[in-house]
Design an enzyme around this catalytic site. Structure first.
Site, PDB file in Angstrom:
ATOM      1  N   TYR A  65       0.837  -1.206   0.000  1.00  0.00           N
ATOM      2  CA  TYR A  65       0.000   0.000   0.000  1.00  0.00           C
ATOM      3  C   TYR A  65       0.871   1.256   0.000  1.00  0.00           C
ATOM      4  O   TYR A  65       0.615   2.215  -0.725  1.00  0.00           O
ATOM      5  CB  TYR A  65      -0.941  -0.015   1.216  1.00  0.00           C
ATOM      6  CG  TYR A  65      -1.877  -1.201   1.238  1.00  0.00           C
ATOM      7  CD1 TYR A  65      -2.968  -1.256   0.373  1.00  0.00           C
ATOM      8  CD2 TYR A  65      -1.673  -2.279   2.101  1.00  0.00           C
ATOM      9  CE1 TYR A  65      -3.833  -2.355   0.383  1.00  0.00           C
ATOM     10  CE2 TYR A  65      -2.524  -3.372   2.106  1.00  0.00           C
ATOM     11  CZ  TYR A  65      -3.605  -3.408   1.242  1.00  0.00           C
ATOM     12  OH  TYR A  65      -4.435  -4.489   1.234  1.00  0.00           O
ATOM     13  N   GLU A  99      -0.695 -17.181  -9.592  1.00  0.00           N
ATOM     14  CA  GLU A  99       0.142 -16.307 -10.423  1.00  0.00           C
ATOM     15  C   GLU A  99       1.632 -16.588 -10.223  1.00  0.00           C
ATOM     16  O   GLU A  99       2.414 -16.512 -11.166  1.00  0.00           O
ATOM     17  CB  GLU A  99      -0.179 -14.834 -10.128  1.00  0.00           C
ATOM     18  CG  GLU A  99      -1.586 -14.433 -10.556  1.00  0.00           C
ATOM     19  CD  GLU A  99      -1.844 -12.933 -10.447  1.00  0.00           C
ATOM     20  OE1 GLU A  99      -0.892 -12.177 -10.151  1.00  0.00           O
ATOM     21  OE2 GLU A  99      -3.002 -12.534 -10.662  1.00  0.00           O
ATOM     22  N   HIS A 134      -5.673  -7.754  -5.630  1.00  0.00           N
ATOM     23  CA  HIS A 134      -5.104  -8.896  -4.881  1.00  0.00           C
ATOM     24  C   HIS A 134      -3.568  -8.864  -4.912  1.00  0.00           C
ATOM     25  O   HIS A 134      -2.935  -9.569  -4.151  1.00  0.00           O
ATOM     26  CB  HIS A 134      -5.629 -10.228  -5.446  1.00  0.00           C
ATOM     27  CG  HIS A 134      -5.282 -10.468  -6.889  1.00  0.00           C
ATOM     28  ND1 HIS A 134      -6.042  -9.947  -7.922  1.00  0.00           N
ATOM     29  CD2 HIS A 134      -4.265 -11.144  -7.474  1.00  0.00           C
ATOM     30  CE1 HIS A 134      -5.501 -10.319  -9.080  1.00  0.00           C
ATOM     31  NE2 HIS A 134      -4.425 -11.033  -8.839  1.00  0.00           N
ATOM     32  N   ASN A 194     -12.483  -1.270  -4.312  1.00  0.00           N
ATOM     33  CA  ASN A 194     -12.310  -1.492  -5.750  1.00  0.00           C
ATOM     34  C   ASN A 194     -13.505  -2.267  -6.317  1.00  0.00           C
ATOM     35  O   ASN A 194     -13.735  -3.417  -5.945  1.00  0.00           O
ATOM     36  CB  ASN A 194     -11.006  -2.286  -5.960  1.00  0.00           C
ATOM     37  CG  ASN A 194     -10.809  -2.718  -7.403  1.00  0.00           C
ATOM     38  OD1 ASN A 194     -11.378  -2.133  -8.316  1.00  0.00           O
ATOM     39  ND2 ASN A 194      -9.999  -3.760  -7.592  1.00  0.00           N
TER      40      ASN A 194
END
Lengths: 155, 202
Positions: free
Chosen positions: B141, B199, B173, B164
């Site tokens: 963040y 991912e 994410h 979001n």
């Protein structure tokens, strides 16, 4: 401004609108009237007051659009011509469709609004643009004629 | 199952098909008449059923089941337009790209977005930044706050991510806490961990 999605209105009132349309047009043309009804309703929906009676509003549009469809086809309502799949495969309902088709248009509409769509005689009268008494009489006469007709069919 | 209930189940299925056909025809007519302001579909995914909604400008909302799809449709009706219809055909592109993503064959989304549900210029910048975090990467963040020339606004970035309206497509994410822990997620932290694991395995 309403926060009820129009999809919810279709879900909740779709079957009632179809019954009102089919009572006027017969089952074959009812899908056209059904689409026209919800398309017109969708156009006006964002301006509908939050406290409006959506069911009566839709029944009024359905009645008008169904009459338009019949008029555009340039012929009398012929509910007897053909029955759709859903009705087709429930053979018990076919004689009722035929008997409904033999009622006068006003009797048919009054019967459908009161007995199938669950409107009071006063609400049905408002949709049809006739007096409360006339709506009550048309519904009672229609039911009597149906009963007569169906009993004769069985014998 | 008795014969009677078998018959009525078959009749119910027929009735549903008839209704679906009627609704599809209405959605097509509404779209042609320019009256379909919000089209939606519910899509199957490894993260559970996803509500996907689009305006003529682009995809406007992706919502997880735990967020309450009915409540989200009411929010769209109130904040975007009450002219909402189920119209899966209008979400074909979104559905295809999400399928490809979950199968590991797609690393970025090529979809027009409608940010109607993003309130405030800063949150818009955060959501747009989320689309640029590479597949498989993570950012904190605080890092994003710095990148957007608002060092010290890590909390505001956190709020923008939490609100979001386009998760997965705008990859919130991929934003994790400064200490490296996963942090919260609208779809649940398990789903966030699943997406990150998927991912990183690619």
């Amino acid at each position: 401004m309403t926060a009820i999605p129009f999809s919810e209105v279709v879900e909740r009132h779709g079957p009632m609108v179809w019954r009102v349309c089919s009572a006027v047009t017969g089952p074959v043309d009812a899908d056209d009237a059904w689409s026209e009804t919800f398309l017109a309703a969708l156009r006006a929906y964002p301006r509908l007051p939050g406290d409006a009676d959506v069911r009566a509003w839709l029944a009024t549009i359905a009645h008008r659009k169904a009459v338009d469809v019949v008029r555009a086809r340039g012929r009398r309502a012929t509910p007897v011509a053909q029955v759709p799949d859903v009705v087709d495969e429930a053979p018990d309902h076919a004689p009722l469709w035929r008997a409904l088709g033999r009622l006068s248009p006003r009797q048919r509409q009054a019967v459908v609004l009161h007995h199938l769509a669950g409107f009071s005689h006063a609400e049905a009268a408002a949709v049809l643009g006739i007096s409360h008494d006339a709506a009550r009489r048309a519904s009672a006469d229609g039911i009597a004629a149906l009963r007569n007709d169906m009993t004769r069919d069985e014998t | 199952m008795t014969d009677t209930s078998a018959f009525s189940a078959a009749a119910d299925a027929r009735e549903r098909r008839t209704r679906t056909a009627r609704e599809a025809r209405l959605a097509a007519a509404a779209s042609d008449a320019g009256l379909l302001d919000v089209a939606y579909a519910v899509l199957d995914s490894p993260a559970g059923p996803l509500l996907a909604a689009a305006t003529p400008a682009g995809v406007v909302r992706i919502a997880f089941a735990c967020e309450g799809h009915d409540a989200e449709l009411e929010r769209l009706a109130g904040e975007v337009s009450p002219r909402v219809l189920r119209a899966p055909a209008r979400l074909d592109d979104v559905a295809r790209q999400l399928d490809e993503y979950f199968e590991g064959r797609r690393h970025g989304f090529d979809l027009p977005m409608d940010l109607a549900l993003v309130h405030g210029a800063f949150r818009c910048r955060v959501v747009q930044h989320l689309t640029r975090i590479p597949y498989g990467a993570t950012e904190s963040y605080g890092t994003i706050a710095g990148l957007l020339d608002r060092p010290g606004a890590a909390r505001a970035v956190g709020t923008a991510c939490a609100r979001n309206p386009l998760p997965i497509v705008a990859a919130c994410h991929r934003v994790v806490r400064g200490d490296g822990s996963v942090g919260q997620y609208a779809g649940g932290s398990d789903v966030k961990r699943m997406l990150l694991a998927m991912e990183s395995g690619a």
